[in-house]
Design an enzyme around this catalytic site. Structure first.
Site, PDB file in Angstrom:
ATOM      1  N   LYS A 274     -78.983  63.374 125.048  1.00  0.00           N
ATOM      2  CA  LYS A 274     -78.069  64.375 125.593  1.00  0.00           C
ATOM      3  C   LYS A 274     -76.642  64.008 125.254  1.00  0.00           C
ATOM      4  O   LYS A 274     -75.821  64.854 124.956  1.00  0.00           O
ATOM      5  CB  LYS A 274     -78.162  64.413 127.122  1.00  0.00           C
TER       6      LYS A 274
ATOM      7  N   LYS B  91     -81.801  57.575 118.561  1.00  0.00           N
ATOM      8  CA  LYS B  91     -82.655  58.403 119.415  1.00  0.00           C
ATOM      9  C   LYS B  91     -81.983  59.738 119.710  1.00  0.00           C
ATOM     10  O   LYS B  91     -80.759  59.826 119.770  1.00  0.00           O
ATOM     11  CB  LYS B  91     -83.011  57.662 120.706  1.00  0.00           C
TER      12      LYS B  91
ATOM     13  N   LYS C 257     -73.479  52.828 126.507  1.00  0.00           N
ATOM     14  CA  LYS C 257     -72.755  53.946 127.108  1.00  0.00           C
ATOM     15  C   LYS C 257     -71.295  53.613 127.375  1.00  0.00           C
ATOM     16  O   LYS C 257     -70.436  54.477 127.241  1.00  0.00           O
ATOM     17  CB  LYS C 257     -73.440  54.391 128.404  1.00  0.00           C
TER      18      LYS C 257
HETATM   19  P1  ATP Z   1     -78.241  60.320 128.288  1.00  0.00           P
HETATM   20  O1  ATP Z   1     -77.945  60.263 126.820  1.00  0.00           O
HETATM   21  O2  ATP Z   1     -77.188  60.989 129.124  1.00  0.00           O
HETATM   22  O3  ATP Z   1     -78.719  59.006 128.863  1.00  0.00           O
HETATM   23  P2  ATP Z   1     -80.934  61.137 127.849  1.00  0.00           P
HETATM   24  O4  ATP Z   1     -81.090  62.089 126.747  1.00  0.00           O
HETATM   25  O5  ATP Z   1     -81.241  59.695 127.601  1.00  0.00           O
HETATM   26  O6  ATP Z   1     -79.475  61.320 128.426  1.00  0.00           O
HETATM   27  P3  ATP Z   1     -82.081  60.841 130.483  1.00  0.00           P
HETATM   28  O7  ATP Z   1     -81.989  61.822 131.609  1.00  0.00           O
HETATM   29  O8  ATP Z   1     -81.249  59.606 130.540  1.00  0.00           O
HETATM   30  O9  ATP Z   1     -81.789  61.635 129.106  1.00  0.00           O
HETATM   31  O10 ATP Z   1     -83.596  60.420 130.290  1.00  0.00           O
HETATM   32  C1  ATP Z   1     -84.691  61.067 130.917  1.00  0.00           C
HETATM   33  C2  ATP Z   1     -85.975  60.512 130.352  1.00  0.00           C
HETATM   34  O11 ATP Z   1     -86.131  60.915 128.983  1.00  0.00           O
HETATM   35  C3  ATP Z   1     -86.044  58.979 130.356  1.00  0.00           C
HETATM   36  O12 ATP Z   1     -87.339  58.583 130.743  1.00  0.00           O
HETATM   37  C4  ATP Z   1     -85.792  58.607 128.922  1.00  0.00           C
HETATM   38  O13 ATP Z   1     -86.395  57.369 128.571  1.00  0.00           O
HETATM   39  C5  ATP Z   1     -86.440  59.770 128.188  1.00  0.00           C
HETATM   40  N1  ATP Z   1     -85.858  59.972 126.862  1.00  0.00           N
HETATM   41  C6  ATP Z   1     -84.568  60.267 126.597  1.00  0.00           C
HETATM   42  N2  ATP Z   1     -84.378  60.409 125.287  1.00  0.00           N
HETATM   43  C7  ATP Z   1     -85.580  60.190 124.686  1.00  0.00           C
HETATM   44  C8  ATP Z   1     -86.027  60.207 123.322  1.00  0.00           C
HETATM   45  N3  ATP Z   1     -85.201  60.465 122.328  1.00  0.00           N
HETATM   46  N4  ATP Z   1     -87.343  59.962 123.071  1.00  0.00           N
HETATM   47  C9  ATP Z   1     -88.197  59.698 124.089  1.00  0.00           C
HETATM   48  N5  ATP Z   1     -87.836  59.664 125.392  1.00  0.00           N
HETATM   49  C10 ATP Z   1     -86.537  59.915 125.688  1.00  0.00           C
HETATM   50 MG    MG Z   2     -80.690  58.214 129.039  1.00  0.00          MG
END
Ligand code: ATP
Ligand code: MG
Length: 332
Positions: free
Chosen positions: A198, A195, A112
């Site tokens: 967001k 992956k 990040k």
């Molecule tokens: P950011 O990119 O801002 O970190 P994010 O998409 O990773 O956002 P988070 O709020 O950080 O979302 O994660 C919330 C939950 O979703 C966590 O348990 C994380 O491990 C899970 N998660 C996020 N992206 C994935 C993915 N692509 N596949 C499976 N689990 C995911």
């Molecule tokens: Mg995350």
């Protein structure tokens, strides 16, 4: 009952399919077997720049989506992280038993901060895994449902809990990551090597649960696959198709081998058309339920107020015990 704890960031308006399959589905399942605590982690969200009005709106929207996904306030505790001040308080304590080198090894920080450009990342982003440690330990959680990207942070949590227990006497439960292998990492539809996220997916690679169903359909139909024609699960050689099969299988409950058999001799177009229909059937009621919670702010606020009260009862007890063990003079 064993305890479960997890949190999700209100960093963008809509949750994405990776959040849902990797994490939120497990939140819903664990309500049945665990004393479960789930929160919208606004303290974590401000590790990256946030517009205040957006953050406020996205925090409500996040809570509404968790309810729409199936969290039941009668069976779990749903709250907003900043409503429970003990998170920041225990976070400080955990900062003070974490080595600088230890924190520097967190790959989420490296990823990040690299995206923000050298020198631009905040100290908050650097220490956010340590706040996450506090989030988990406050509730003496046994199980932490998360995606694969969070495994290293759960390891850190165990290390710090053990360290504290050894230095100051048994205070914290050692948690275990609850990661469902098949859905632990849902991939970007345009780049199945990364992956779905967001913050780093391209709009076309990211399935937001609150997208217009038409847009969702289009994204599925333009998902990157490969130059073969066979519908077969092979994560290494066919990451795009395998990702679609994982999504399809999880949303419908049909096994991957059953899907492979059903699509034998058919092309990728048929798979995508059917999966698009499955997705639309899933997101359409989800959007409606989310909207219903947003349209009734009094109910939402009262759920969150009750949740914060239940969470604080547990968190304040853990914090008081921690302060006592550390030798802090009690306030009279
Ligand atoms: P950011 O990119 O801002 O970190 P994010 O998409 O990773 O956002 P988070 O709020 O950080 O979302 O994660 C919330 C939950 O979703 C966590 O348990 C994380 O491990 C899970 N998660 C996020 N992206 C994935 C993915 N692509 N596949 C499976 N689990 C995911
Ligand atoms: Mg995350």
């Amino acid at each position: 009952r064993p305890r479960a704890l997890s949190g999700i960031q209100p960093t963008s308006g809509s949750f994405h399919l990776g959040n849902y399959l990797g994490a939120i589905r497990q939140y819903v399942a664990l309500q049945e077997t665990h004393d479960a605590f789930y929160m919208v982690v606004d303290l974590h969200a401000i590790t990256m720049p946030q517009d205040p009005a957006d953050l406020r709106a996205n925090t409500r929207l996040s809570a509404a989506q968790l309810l729409a996904a199936g969290l039941d306030p009668e069976r779990c505790t749903l709250f907003i992280q900043s409503h429970v001040p003990e998170h920041a308080q225990l976070g400080w304590v955990m900062n003070c038993i974490t080595g600088f080198g230890e924190a520097s090894r967190m790959t989420q920080f490296k990823d990040k901060s690299a995206k923000q450009g050298a020198g631009n990342a905040t100290v908050g982003l650097f220490t956010y895994p340590i706040l996450q440690v506090a989030d988990i330990l406050l509730y003496q959680a046994n199980a932490v449902p998360v995606g694969e990207d969070q495994r290293q942070h759960i390891e850190l949590t165990r290390d710090l809990a053990e360290r504290f227990n050894q230095r100051f006497g048994k205070t914290f439960t050692l948690p275990a990551a609850h990661i469902v292998k098949e859905v632990a990492k849902i991939y970007d539809l345009q780049d199945p090597a990364i992956k779905m996220s967001k913050s780093s997916s391209s709009p076309k690679g990211l399935i937001n649960l609150l997208d217009e169903p038409k847009a969702t359909e289009k994204k599925i139909k333009s998902a990157v696959t490969d130059t073969e024609a066979e519908i077969r699960f092979d994560a290494e050689k066919k990451p795009g198709v395998s990702n679609l099969l994982t999504i399809y299988s999880t949303l419908t409950g049909e096994s991957v081998p059953a899907l492979e058999a059903a699509y034998e001799g058919k092309g990728y177009g048929a798979l995508k058309t059917d999966l698009a229909a499955v997705m639309v059937d899933f997101v359409t009621p989800f959007r409606l339920r989310t909207q219903a919670y947003l349209d009734d702010p009094e109910t939402l606020d009262s759920i969150l107020a009750k949740g914060a009260e239940k969470a604080r009862a547990v968190a304040s007890e853990t914090l008081a015990q921690t302060y006592d063990r550390l030798g802090f003079l009690p306030a009279k």
